[in-house]
Write an enzyme that holds these catalytic residues in place. Structure first.
Site, short mmCIF file in Angstrom:
data_model
loop_
_atom_site.label_atom_id
_atom_site.label_comp_id
_atom_site.label_asym_id
_atom_site.label_seq_id
_atom_site.Cartn_x
_atom_site.Cartn_y
_atom_site.Cartn_z
N SER A 162 0.99 -1.23 -0.08
CA SER A 162 0.00 0.25 0.14
C SER A 162 1.04 1.21 -0.01
O SER A 162 2.19 1.17 0.09
CB SER A 162 -0.94 -0.08 1.31
OG SER A 162 -0.16 0.33 2.32
N LYS A 163 0.35 2.40 0.07
CA LYS A 163 0.98 3.90 -0.09
C LYS A 163 2.03 3.84 1.07
O LYS A 163 2.98 4.49 0.89
CB LYS A 163 0.08 4.76 0.09
CG LYS A 163 -0.98 4.89 -1.24
CD LYS A 163 -0.47 6.13 -1.62
CE LYS A 163 -1.08 6.34 -3.38
NZ LYS A 163 -2.29 6.06 -3.60
N ARG A 164 1.70 3.13 2.35
CA ARG A 164 2.73 3.04 3.38
C ARG A 164 3.81 2.79 2.96
O ARG A 164 5.07 3.13 3.55
CB ARG A 164 2.12 2.00 4.65
CG ARG A 164 1.05 2.76 5.42
CD ARG A 164 0.53 1.91 6.58
NE ARG A 164 0.27 0.56 6.02
CZ ARG A 164 0.66 -0.51 6.05
NH1 ARG A 164 2.06 -0.73 6.85
NH2 ARG A 164 0.43 -1.65 5.63
#
Ligand code: GLU
Length: 487
Positions: free
Chosen positions: A250-252
């Site tokens: 994910s973006k994390r």
């Protein structure tokens, strides 16, 4: 598993939903399908699954096209827009209704919700009850006459549904675990599984290769194929991609959109190679592969079951490998606009000095992982005066008096050379070191700072060669003046 070539000309597809950018997971799925089509001389089709009008955007569709184009994953035939096929999805759902494979469900959604809530309140898992939903022909006719809205539900038969997945081998689902699912909503719109099957049949898809988050959809889709009298394609469910912490990517974890990597100056061939290894391996330790090699070596046998790990460091490393590998002219084409953007030279100027520019790139590409690094390291070859990195000054020019002396002697020795060639430079400077009773490094290190401002650079004689005689001598002279002022 068998790696035998498919019996018929394969037709595969990539079917993104245009609700965001082209993500690395999607690009990876597209790549596998593309490789499969190339390998077996088949067709790779693109279908934009834009039936979710609220979430689909033109911007996202464009980003998907851009990403695929950048990667060179060109598709055959015209793009299929799922939303344009709703009439066929509707007709197929009604065909199933006509053949008795599906039935009308007049239950108002609110009532269904209430039953679900009641079951939950009793601590039970809600089970759909066909007995309540499917009405007699008379009751149905009555409600139809009253114009009551209905959904169409697929009548899941008894038994179990299984397939031989090209990645997971045999997968079986007991049909009793699949409730009679809606295929057409009461507003006449098809649900996802209906649209996908109707389109895959119409497009003549022979192998559906997609993320394994779709495994639970596959039994429903197989049931629909059979009920529609269509041949069931093969399926290959490829693993999810996780971050280095083992959680779903994910973006994390940093950039997940392919476009971000494009703008960071990554080479498409490095991205493709890296993506190919996220869930597939060629069966040995080979990691660095060009596109023709990937096509030659790709096989569904090498697809992994377990989730792949997206490691940005490996991507950088892979880019470095491809920077060293691609034809130098191609690298020049990629780097020239970046040099222009950095204000070092124009693309036209670089074209005029093509041989020289390629020579510089040859020096820089072996040390770089990213094109940005090449641009940063290229600076000393373009500017008139270099800036001295304070750390380099502290480290290599500690004693200003001695250093200016050595650099002045270096200047004169180089100026006296008849030819501006690495072998002559080396011979001259080694002799100087000998005369002074110092090691070569005591000359080369301060000289490197004078020429580049930095402590690391390509080989010093290559730097002299490509910076050029006049500029090199001027730069050494400037360093001597700088150091003399400092004393
Ligand atoms: N549109 C689906 C997705 O983006 C893919 C469906 C499929 O490949 O069957 O996940």
């Amino acid at each position: 598993m068998s790696s035998a070539s498919p019996a018929t000309r394969p037709r595969v597809r990539f079917a993104p939903s245009p609700t965001g950018f082209l993500h690395v997971g999607g690009a990876r799925t597209a790549l596998y399908n593309w490789l499969y089509a190339k390998k077996y001389d088949g067709d790779f089709l693109l279908r934009v699954e834009d039936t979710d009008r609220q979430r689909s955007t033109d911007e996202s569709t464009r980003a998907i096209f851009d990403g695929l184009e950048w990667l060179g994953l060109s598709w055959d035939e015209d793009v299929v827009y799922q939303g344009a096929n709703v009439a066929r999805h509707y007709a197929d759902a009604h065909r199933l209704l006509g053949s008795g494979a599906a039935y009308r469900d007049f239950t108002p959604p609110a009532e269904m919700e209430q039953r679900r809530a009641e079951a939950e309140a009793r601590g039970e898992t809600f089970r759909f009850d066909r007995g309540l939903a499917e009405l007699s022909p008379e009751e149905t006719a009555e409600k139809l006459a009253r114009g009551e809205p209905y959904a169409i539900r697929f009548k899941v038969p008894e038994g179990h549904t299984e397939w031989y997945d090209l990645v997971h081998e045999r997968i079986a689902f007991p049909n009793k675990d699949i409730e009679d699912f809606v295929i057409l909503r009461s507003d006449g719109t098809p649900v996802y599984n209906m649209a996908v099957v109707s389109d895959d049949i119409a497009m003549g898809i022979t192998l559906v290769m997609r993320g394994d988050d779709h495994i639970s959809n596959t039994p429903k889709q197989i049931l629909l194929y059979r009920a529609l009298g269509a041949e069931v394609p093969e399926f290959a469910h490829v693993p999810m991609i996780h971050g280095t912490d083992g959680k779903k990517l994910s973006k994390r974890h940093g950039a997940t959109a392919v476009g971000d990597y494009q703008h960071q100056g990554l080479l498409p061939q490095a991205m493709l190679n890296f993506l190919a290894l996220l869930g597939w391996s060629p069966g040995d330790d080979t990691e660095v592969m060009t596109m023709p090699e990937l096509i030659a070596r790709f096989s569904v046998d090498g697809l992994h079951k377990k989730a792949a790990v997206f490691d940005p460091k490996k991507l950088e490393w892979m880019n470095g490998q491809h920077l060293a590998l691609i034809p130098i002219d191609e690298l020049a084409t990629v780097v020239a606009p970046l040099i222009e953007r950095a204000g070092l030279a124009t693309v036209a100027d670089l074209e005029a000095r093509h041989t020289w520019f390629c020579g510089v790139l040859e020096l820089l590409r072996i040390r770089a992982r990213l094109t940005d690094e090449i641009v940063a390291q290229a600076r000393p070859f373009f500017v008139d005066a270099v800036e001295y990195d304070p750390d380099a000054v502290t480290k290599q020019w500690r004693d200003a008096g001695t250093t200016s002396d050595i650099l002045a002697a270096t200047h004169d020795r180089l100026a006296s050379l008849d030819v501006w060639e690495p072998a002559a430079m080396e011979e001259g400077l080694r002799k100087l070191a000998e005369e002074r009773g110092i090691s070569g490094g005591k000359i080369f290190q301060p000289l490197r700072v004078a020429l580049t401002g930095l402590t690391v650079s390509p080989g010093i004689f290559d730097v002299l060669l490509y910076v050029g005689r006049e500029r090199s001598l001027a730069r050494i002279g400037a360093a001597v003046s700088y150091l003399r002022q400092a004393v």
